[in-house]
Design an enzyme around this catalytic site. Structure first.
Site, short mmCIF file in Angstrom:
data_model
loop_
_atom_site.label_atom_id
_atom_site.label_comp_id
_atom_site.label_asym_id
_atom_site.label_seq_id
_atom_site.Cartn_x
_atom_site.Cartn_y
_atom_site.Cartn_z
N HIS A 29 22.00 27.29 89.38
CA HIS A 29 21.03 27.82 88.42
C HIS A 29 19.99 28.64 89.17
O HIS A 29 19.64 29.75 88.78
CB HIS A 29 20.38 26.67 87.65
CG HIS A 29 19.13 27.07 86.91
ND1 HIS A 29 17.92 27.28 87.55
CD2 HIS A 29 18.90 27.33 85.60
CE1 HIS A 29 17.01 27.65 86.66
NE2 HIS A 29 17.59 27.68 85.46
N ASN A 30 19.50 28.09 90.27
CA ASN A 30 18.45 28.79 91.01
C ASN A 30 18.97 30.06 91.69
O ASN A 30 18.27 31.06 91.75
CB ASN A 30 17.82 27.85 92.04
CG ASN A 30 16.82 26.92 91.39
OD1 ASN A 30 16.95 26.58 90.22
ND2 ASN A 30 15.83 26.49 92.14
N SER A 41 15.07 21.93 85.26
CA SER A 41 14.58 23.30 85.30
C SER A 41 13.69 23.62 84.13
O SER A 41 13.88 23.11 83.02
CB SER A 41 15.75 24.29 85.29
OG SER A 41 15.22 25.60 85.18
N GLU A 73 18.97 32.43 89.11
CA GLU A 73 17.55 32.79 88.84
C GLU A 73 17.09 33.88 89.81
O GLU A 73 16.45 34.85 89.42
CB GLU A 73 16.71 31.51 89.00
CG GLU A 73 15.22 31.67 88.88
CD GLU A 73 14.49 30.34 89.17
OE1 GLU A 73 14.79 29.33 88.50
OE2 GLU A 73 13.62 30.31 90.07
N LYS A 86 22.18 22.60 89.61
CA LYS A 86 20.79 23.09 89.60
C LYS A 86 20.61 24.16 90.66
O LYS A 86 19.93 25.17 90.46
CB LYS A 86 19.79 21.94 89.80
CG LYS A 86 18.34 22.40 89.96
CD LYS A 86 17.80 23.04 88.71
CE LYS A 86 16.61 23.94 88.77
NZ LYS A 86 15.55 23.90 89.67
C1 6PG Z 1 13.23 25.94 87.77
C2 6PG Z 1 12.93 26.71 89.03
C3 6PG Z 1 12.21 25.92 90.04
C4 6PG Z 1 11.98 26.65 91.35
C5 6PG Z 1 11.03 27.77 91.26
C6 6PG Z 1 10.61 28.37 92.58
O1 6PG Z 1 14.39 25.93 87.44
O2 6PG Z 1 12.32 25.41 87.15
O3 6PG Z 1 14.14 27.09 89.60
O4 6PG Z 1 12.95 24.75 90.26
O5 6PG Z 1 11.50 25.76 92.26
O6 6PG Z 1 11.56 28.75 90.45
O7 6PG Z 1 11.65 28.73 93.39
P1 6PG Z 1 11.40 29.73 94.62
O8 6PG Z 1 10.07 29.35 95.21
O9 6PG Z 1 12.51 29.51 95.57
O10 6PG Z 1 11.36 31.08 94.02
#
Ligand code: 6PG
Length: 512
Positions: free
Chosen positions: A207-208, A132, A211, A204
Site C-alpha cells: 500500500h505504501n 492506513s 502511495e 500494508k
Molecule cells: C498510511 C501512511 C502512513 C505513512 C505515511 C508517511 O497509510 O497511513 O502510509 O502509514 O507512514 O504516509 O510515510 P513516509 O514518511 O514514508 O512518506
C-alpha cells in the site's frame, strides 16, 4: 486507575495515531485500557478526552495487563523496529500470557512480524496489522490489514470491523464515518483477514509503495502544468478539483487540490506550496517495497522510481549548484503553445495510465510474495479494503476489485479488459506527455518509468538476447536459444573462434 479486568482491549503508545485509534474504539463501545511510557501524556489524554468512560488510564504495564479481560487483546502503536520488541518483552514481565494476543499496528517490516510470531509463540500470540489512513483515519475509520493466526483474528475481528472505515456495498464509495456524532452502522468495513504471519504488514507495505508512486505521479502532473503551461498553484488546484470528479477521484487528488489552493500563512498574498522546500522525507516503507521487488526479481520500476525521486529531491544543494552548469532546452514560459485544455487532458490521461501501471506493479509484487511465503492472498478483497479509509483510497479501487472478482488469477492488472481499454484510450496522450517532458527538459521519472514498464511488458522480444550474448562473451554465462527448448543452455567460445563452435551446457545457466 484500574484494579480489575474491565477493558475489552489495551493500547500502548499514545502518540496521535494511538490516541485516535483508542478514541475510535471507545466510540464503538469498547472499553480501552491505555498506557504510554511517559505517564503524563496518558494522564493529559484521559483528562482531555474520555468518551463516556471508555478509556481506562494505566500508569504501568502491569496495571494495563490487569485491566484487560482474557484472552487479552493488546495493541502496540510504537515506532517500528526495536521499540516493538522492547514493549513485547516488557509485556511479558508485566504478566502477558500465552493465550493473549499482542497486535503490532505500526508500519513494521513484514519479516520482523514473521520473526516475532515465531520467537514469541510460547509466550503470546503475536499478530501484525497494517493500519492506513493517517491521524484522521485512525480516529474516524482506517483501512486495516490484519495478518497472523486465524484464531487470534476471530477475537480481533469485531473490533477491527467496528473501527474500520466503511464503504457502500454496491458502489464501493466511502461512507461518512459519523452521522450526527454517532458512528455509522452498516456498510462494508475496510478490513479483511489478509493471511498468516507477516501477510498483513506485507500488504500494508505494498500500500505504501503504491502511495509513494501515486504521490509522485501527482507531483509530476503538477510540475508539467507548471512548467509546460506556466500555470500557477491555485489554477492547477482547480484542475485537480475537476479531475476529482472523474476516474481519478481519490483522497490524494482531493488533498492535492486543497494544498495547491492554500494561501501561505506568512505571505498571505502567495500560496503555501510555493514556499514549501522541495525536499521530500521518507520513513522507509517505499524503500522496503523496492528492495523487496529487487529481491524477488519483479519489475516494480515505477515504485522504485518514486523512491529515487524523493532521494533526488533531497539533494537540494547539489541540484541548485548543478542547475547553474547542466543546461537543458531553453525554458519558455509557457513553453507549450498548443491547445491548453487538450494538454491538460493529455496530462490527466498520462496520469491515469501511469497509475494503472503503478498498481499493476504493486499487485504483481503481492502475487510473487504469496508464492514465496505460501500465503493465499485475495486480491479482490485487498483492493476492496483499500476503497475507503486509507491514503490511496480511490474510485479506481472499485475497478481493481471488479477486475480481480472477474478473474482471481489475473496475471497482470493491465491485462484486465477494463484497464487494457483505458490504456488504449489514454496511451497516445501518455506518449505525447512523456515526449513533451523529454523535449522540454521537465523531469517526469514516474510517467516515463510507467510507460517503459508498459512497453517492456507488452514486448514479445526485448534486447536481452544481446545482453545474454554479452554475458556469454565476457563470462561464459551461457544463453538459451530461440530454436531450442527452454532450460537448455549454450555457450560459444567467442573471441578465439573463426568458425563458431557451440557447446551445450547441461542444467541451468552457469558461468563465472
Ligand atoms: C498510511 C501512511 C502512513 C505513512 C505515511 C508517511 O497509510 O497511513 O502510509 O502509514 O507512514 O504516509 O510515510 P513516509 O514518511 O514514508 O512518506
Amino acid at each position: 486507575m484500574a484494579n480489575q479486568a474491565v477493558a475489552d482491549v489495551g493500547l500502548i503508545g499514545l502518540a496521535v495515531m494511538g490516541e485516535n485509534l483508542a478514541l475510535n474504539m471507545a466510540d464503538h463501545g469498547f472499553k480501552v485500557a491505555v498506557y504510554n511510557r511517559t505517564t503524563e501524556i496518558m494522564r493529559k489524554f484521559i483528562a482531555r478526552e474520555n468518551p463516556p468512560g471508555g478509556l481506562v488510564g494505566c500508569e504501568t504495564l502491569k496495571e494495563l495487563v490487569a485491566a484487560i479481560k482474557k484472552p487479552r487483546k493488546i495493541i502496540i502503536l510504537v515506532k517500528a523496529g526495536g521499540a516493538v520488541d522492547k514493549v513485547v518483552q516488557q509485556l511479558f514481565e508485566a504478566g502477558v500470557e500465552a493465550d493473549d494476543i499482542v497486535v503490532d499496528c505500526g508500519n513494521s517490516l513484514w519479516t520482523d512480524t514473521i520473526r516475532r510470531e515465531k520467537e514469541y509463540a510460547s509466550r503470546c500470540k503475536f499478530f501484525g496489522s497494517g493500519v492506513s489512513g493517517g491521524e484522521l483515519g485512525a480516529r474516524f475509520g482506517p483501512s486495516m490489514m490484519p495478518g497472523g493466526d486465524p484464531d487470534s483474528w476471530r477475537h480481533l475481528n469485531p473490533i477491527w470491523e467496528a473501527v474500520a472505515a466503511k464503504v457502500d456495498a454496491k458502489t464501493g464509495k466511502p461512507l461518512e464515518s459519523y452521522v450526527a456524532g454517532k458512528p455509522v452502522i452498516g456498510g462494508v468495513p475496510c478490513t479483511t483477514y489478509i493471511g498468516p504471519n507477516g501477510a498483513g504488514h506485507y500488504v500494508k507495505m505494498i500500500h505504501n509503495g503504491i502511495e509513494y508512486i501515486d504521490m509522485q505521479l501527482i507531483g509530476e502532473a503538477y510540475s508539467l502544468m507548471s512548467n509546460l503551461l506556466g500555470m500557477k498553484a491555485p489554477e492547477i488546484g482547480k484542475v485537480f478539483e475537476q479531475w476529482n470528479s472523474g476516474d481519478l477521484d481519490s483522497y490524494l487528488i482531493q488533498i492535492t487540490a486543497d494544498i495547491l489552493q492554500q494561501r501561505d500563512p506568512v505571505h498571505p498574498e502567495g500560496y503555501l506550496v510555493d514556499y514549501v522546500l522541495d525536499t521530500a522525507g521518507q520513513k522507509g516503507t517505499g524503500k522496503w517495497t523496492s528492495t523487496n521487488a529487487l529481491d524477488m526479481g519483479i519489475p516494480a520500476n515505477s515504485i522504485a522510481e518514486a523512491v529515487f525521486a524523493r532521494c533526488m529531491s533531497a539533494l537540494k544543494e547539489e541540484r541548485v549548484e548543478a542547475s547553474k552548469h547542466l543546461k537543458g532546452p531553453p525554458l519558455l514560459s509557457p513553453s507549450y503553445t498548443g491547445n491548453r485544455e487538450e494538454l491538460i487532458n493529455a496530462i490527466r490521461d498520462a496520469l491515469y495510465c501511469s497509475k494503472i501501471c503503478a498498481y499493476a506493479q504493486g499487485f504483481q509484487l503481492m502475487r510473487e510474495a504469496q508464492k514465496e511465503y505460501k500465503w493465499v492472498l485475495n486480491f479482490a478483497e485487498i483492493a476492496a479494503i483499500w476503497r475507503g479509509g486509507c491514503i490511496i483510497r480511490a474510485r479506481f479501487l472499485q475497478k481493481i476489485t471488479d477486475a480481480y472478482t472477474r478473474n482471481k488469477s489475473l496475471v497482470n492488472l493491465m491485462l484486465d479488459p477494463y484497464f487494457n481499454g483505458q490504456i488504449q484510450q489514454g496511451q497516445a496522450n501518455w506518449r505525447k506527455i512523456v515526449s513533451l517532458a523529454a523535449a522540454n527538459g521537465v523531469a517526469a521519472p514516474a510517467f516515463m518509468s510507467a510507460l517503459a514498464y508498459y512497453d517492456g511488458y507488452r514486448s514479445a522480444r526485448l534486447p536481452a538476447n544481446l545482453l545474454q550474448g554479452q554475458r556469454d562473451y565476457f563470462g561464459a554465462h551461457t544463453y538459451e536459444r530461440t530454436d531450442a527448448p527452454r532450460g537448455k543452455f549454450f555457450h560459444l567460445d567467442w573471441p578465439e573462434q573463426t568458425r563458431p563452435q557451440i557447446t551445450i551446457i547441461p542444467g541451468s545457466g552457469g558461468g563465472h
